[in-house]
Design an enzyme around this catalytic site. Structure first.
Site, PDB file in Angstrom:
ATOM      1  N   LYS A   1      -1.476   9.633   2.104  1.00  0.00           N
ATOM      2  CA  LYS A   1      -1.309  10.534   0.960  1.00  0.00           C
ATOM      3  C   LYS A   1      -2.214  11.744   1.155  1.00  0.00           C
ATOM      4  O   LYS A   1      -3.361  11.607   1.609  1.00  0.00           O
ATOM      5  CB  LYS A   1      -1.672   9.783  -0.321  1.00  0.00           C
ATOM      6  CG  LYS A   1      -1.378  10.519  -1.625  1.00  0.00           C
ATOM      7  CD  LYS A   1      -1.651   9.587  -2.804  1.00  0.00           C
ATOM      8  CE  LYS A   1      -1.390  10.250  -4.141  1.00  0.00           C
ATOM      9  NZ  LYS A   1      -1.616   9.312  -5.270  1.00  0.00           N
TER      10      LYS A   1
ATOM     11  N   SER B   1       1.940   8.979  -8.615  1.00  0.00           N
ATOM     12  CA  SER B   1       1.788  10.211  -7.848  1.00  0.00           C
ATOM     13  C   SER B   1       1.938  10.004  -6.337  1.00  0.00           C
ATOM     14  O   SER B   1       2.074  10.971  -5.591  1.00  0.00           O
ATOM     15  CB  SER B   1       0.409  10.815  -8.135  1.00  0.00           C
ATOM     16  OG  SER B   1      -0.634   9.938  -7.708  1.00  0.00           O
TER      17      SER B   1
ATOM     18  N   SER C   1      -0.121   4.684  -9.887  1.00  0.00           N
ATOM     19  CA  SER C   1       0.467   5.617  -8.921  1.00  0.00           C
ATOM     20  C   SER C   1       0.879   5.018  -7.583  1.00  0.00           C
ATOM     21  O   SER C   1       1.534   5.673  -6.790  1.00  0.00           O
ATOM     22  CB  SER C   1      -0.487   6.789  -8.667  1.00  0.00           C
ATOM     23  OG  SER C   1      -0.613   7.561  -9.832  1.00  0.00           O
TER      24      SER C   1
END
Length: 492
Positions: A75, A152, A176
């Protein structure tokens, strides 16, 4: 069959047996990343990944190192030395860290090959995968791009679900990792707070932030936690707990395990397919010896989860991102005073979602509002965690659908603060409030879209959590699930 459609442990076995080479695997992963149309990547690291694969190909693959030569994705809010890390925000465009996050360092030392940085909701704030500066990230189970994958950690979820890589790093502050895992048929793990170092993770709300990851099986999740769970002196919140071999302790025996279903949350779910799949799973768990009870949880506390999360997370993020001002970090866009410099940088650098959250956070932290908002939210958090601790005194785990529905449509989705969120939509934040280990794994399908089940346990009970999850996986038959495997199974 392509080797990237297999689980991490199966790919490792193929590498050990020389059925595939590190270079072949890496090139295929990069090819798939380039061909993906779901907006999953901020960048693809091709040249360096191939160089590392070429170097690793000169050596034998160690039988006991599952990550050796395994391509992975991180990420883009995890610091990577020499590669732009912008957290999908325009205000950090061009920022290249001088060091690796601890988890990146551990993976690189193990011989894993970083092939890309994934998209996310801007600064990891948001739950839809729509607020990053590259636009919406879509669900690979819907080629028409009508459904979201959630955020996210949206890009990392796509990378694993679309069989680009068998493992991807994410972060989880409210849900997330675990919510996108539900929407994409993956195993998504958020471990106990402090078990995995957060050094090098861009802070959103440190009292809630966790580094987590996506895999396609519970076994792979245990393998990954074996590698990444250790004390790190660079992280003052890092646990000193002795290392545990989660793989060695993995079992699907749940005889006598006591599982709690929170009745108010389950009853609030309206999707009949989700409820039916969950009830069928519960019956299978009972047949394997688990004791399942429906318990009550004060509705006032359940209704307080979302506002409590918003106030605390926005307040902490406002403080933690105060350095994004166009002076210390961010674009310098000029101004006659330092206030103008900050105003120009933030006006142009932040999306409307981030601005709303910072306004809410600043408002909550104002001296005249702290007692009513921030401190009240902290008290509510404590009451919610106390109630969960009471449950864990009597039960081994809380088990519930991870999400009340499969992946939502992009149309009509928004990130504006609302007052009509159901407890089932946001109850995963309980795991962040108390730092509880929490795992999501596939449970069923509706109209070709996956949905998951979530298991949450008391702190540092990852062994127990994995064992329950392993039994669930045995009963659902979804180990190794990916979009490609699903298509083959359905004959599409």
């Amino acid at each position: 069959m392509n080797y990237l459609d297999l689980t991490l442990s199966e790919i490792h076995e193929a590498l050990v047996n020389k059925q595939v080479t590190p270079l072949e695997l890496t090139k295929e992963a990069i090819k798939r990343a380039k061909e993906n149309k779901d907006n999953a990547f901020e960048m693809i690291i091709e040249e360096d990944a191939i160089k590392k694969a070429e170097e690793l190909s000169k050596h034998e693959v160690p039988k006991d190192n599952y990550f050796y030569c395994i391509p992975y994705v991180a990420k883009n809010n995890l610091s990577t030395k020499g590669y732009e890390t912008n957290a999908s925000s325009n205000i950090l465009n061009g920022y290249v860290p001088l060091f690796d996050a601890t988890v990146i360092e551990a993976l690189n030392k193990a011989g894993a090959i970083l092939i890309g940085k994934s998209t996310l909701d801007e600064l990891a704030m948001g739950g839809t995968g729509t607020s990053g500066h590259l636009g919406t990230t879509y669900n690979p189970y819907d080629p028409k791009h009508l459904h979201l994958i959630g955020g996210s950690s949206c890009g990392s979820a796509v990378a694993v679900a679309a069989s680009i890589v068998p493992f991807a790093l994410g972060s989880d502050t409210g849900d997330s990792v675990r919510k996108p895992a539900s929407h994409s048929g993956l195993v998504g793990l958020k471990p106990t707070w402090g078990l995995i170092s957060r050094f090098g993770l861009f802070p959103f709300a440190p009292s809630l932030d966790h580094v987590g990851f996506f895999t396609r099986s519970v076994k792979d999740s245990a393998i990954a936690l074996n590698l990444l769970a250790f004390h790190d002196d660079n992280d003052s919140t890092s646990s000193f707990k002795p290392k545990v071999d989660y793989l060695k302790n993995l079992s699907s025996d749940i005889k006598g395990k006591k599982l709690a279903v929170i009745a108010e949350i389950f009853n609030s779910i309206e999707d009949e397919q989700v409820k039916s799949s969950f009830l069928k799973l519960i019956e299978k768990l009972k047949n394997d010896g688990a004791i399942v009870e429906y318990i009550n949880f004060d509705n006032k506390l359940l209704n307080a989860i979302y506002p409590t999360y918003m106030v605390i997370s926005c307040a902490e993020s406002t403080s933690n991102n105060a350095n994004l001002d166009g002076i210390k970090f961010g674009p310098y866009l000029g101004g006659k005073t330092y206030q103008e410099v900050i105003y120009n940088a933030r006006t142009n650098g932040f999306s409307p979602l981030i601005k709303r959250r910072f306004v809410l956070g600043s408002y909550s932290l104002m001296r005249e509002n702290q007692q009513e908002l921030f401190l009240r939210a902290q008290k509510a958090r404590r009451l919610i965690v106390n109630k969960c601790n009471e449950i864990f005194e009597k039960f081994d785990a809380i088990i519930l659908p991870a999400s009340p529905t499969p992946a939502p449509l992009e149309k009509g989705s928004n990130e504006k603060v609302r007052n009509d969120y159901l407890a089932a939509d946001n109850r995963l934040a309980i795991g962040n409030f108390g730092g509880f280990p929490s795992i999501t794994l596939p449970m069923g399908f509706e109209d070709g879209l996956p949905f998951g089940v979530n298991i949450t346990c008391k702190p540092f009970n990852e062994v127990g959590m994995f064992n329950i999850a392993s039994n669930v996986e045995k009963n659902t038959g979804f180990a190794g699930l990916s979009y490609q495997n699903y298509l083959e199974k359905e004959g599409k």
